[in-house]
Scaffold this motif. Structure first.
Motif, PDB file in Angstrom:
ATOM      1  N   UNK A   5       0.836  -1.210   0.000  1.00  0.00           N
ATOM      2  CA  UNK A   5       0.000   0.000   0.000  1.00  0.00           C
ATOM      3  C   UNK A   5       0.867   1.255   0.000  1.00  0.00           C
ATOM      4  N   UNK A   6       1.968   1.209   0.761  1.00  0.00           N
ATOM      5  CA  UNK A   6       2.885   2.343   0.768  1.00  0.00           C
ATOM      6  C   UNK A   6       3.521   2.529  -0.606  1.00  0.00           C
ATOM      7  N   UNK A   7       3.841   1.422  -1.262  1.00  0.00           N
ATOM      8  CA  UNK A   7       4.423   1.487  -2.603  1.00  0.00           C
ATOM      9  C   UNK A   7       3.427   2.093  -3.590  1.00  0.00           C
ATOM     10  N   UNK A  49      -1.159   4.813   6.003  1.00  0.00           N
ATOM     11  CA  UNK A  49      -0.416   3.573   6.209  1.00  0.00           C
ATOM     12  C   UNK A  49       0.618   3.724   7.321  1.00  0.00           C
ATOM     13  N   UNK A  50       1.254   4.866   7.402  1.00  0.00           N
ATOM     14  CA  UNK A  50       2.227   5.103   8.477  1.00  0.00           C
ATOM     15  C   UNK A  50       1.540   5.092   9.834  1.00  0.00           C
ATOM     16  N   UNK A  51       0.359   5.678   9.881  1.00  0.00           N
ATOM     17  CA  UNK A  51      -0.390   5.695  11.138  1.00  0.00           C
ATOM     18  C   UNK A  51      -0.802   4.272  11.536  1.00  0.00           C
ATOM     19  N   UNK A  52      -1.181   3.474  10.568  1.00  0.00           N
ATOM     20  CA  UNK A  52      -1.539   2.085  10.856  1.00  0.00           C
ATOM     21  C   UNK A  52      -0.324   1.330  11.376  1.00  0.00           C
ATOM     22  N   UNK A  53       0.848   1.594  10.803  1.00  0.00           N
ATOM     23  CA  UNK A  53       2.070   0.945  11.286  1.00  0.00           C
ATOM     24  C   UNK A  53       2.403   1.356  12.698  1.00  0.00           C
TER      25      UNK A  53
END
Length: 57
Positions: A5-7, A49-53
């Motif tokens: 998703x980040x990609x 996505x960063x927040x999910x990580x």
């Protein structure tokens, strides 16, 4: 899954940057705006996505 998703988000940002630059080069305001929107959308997805990580750690 988050890495893919980040990609996708990075690819969207890059595509937006290309659209924006192309729009500026040819003087097409609509293409420039579409590029900016795509970059913003990609940035938002990457932030999500960063927040999910962060929540996973």
């Amino acid at each position: 899954m988050a890495a893919s998703e980040k990609a996708k988000a990075k690819a969207e940002q890059m595509a937006g940057a290309v659209m924006e630059a192309t729009g500026r080069a040819v003087g097409n305001k609509r293409l420039t705006a579409k590029g900016r929107a795509a970059k913003t959308l990609g940035s938002g997805r990457e932030s999500k996505e960063s927040a999910k990580d962060m929540g996973r750690h």
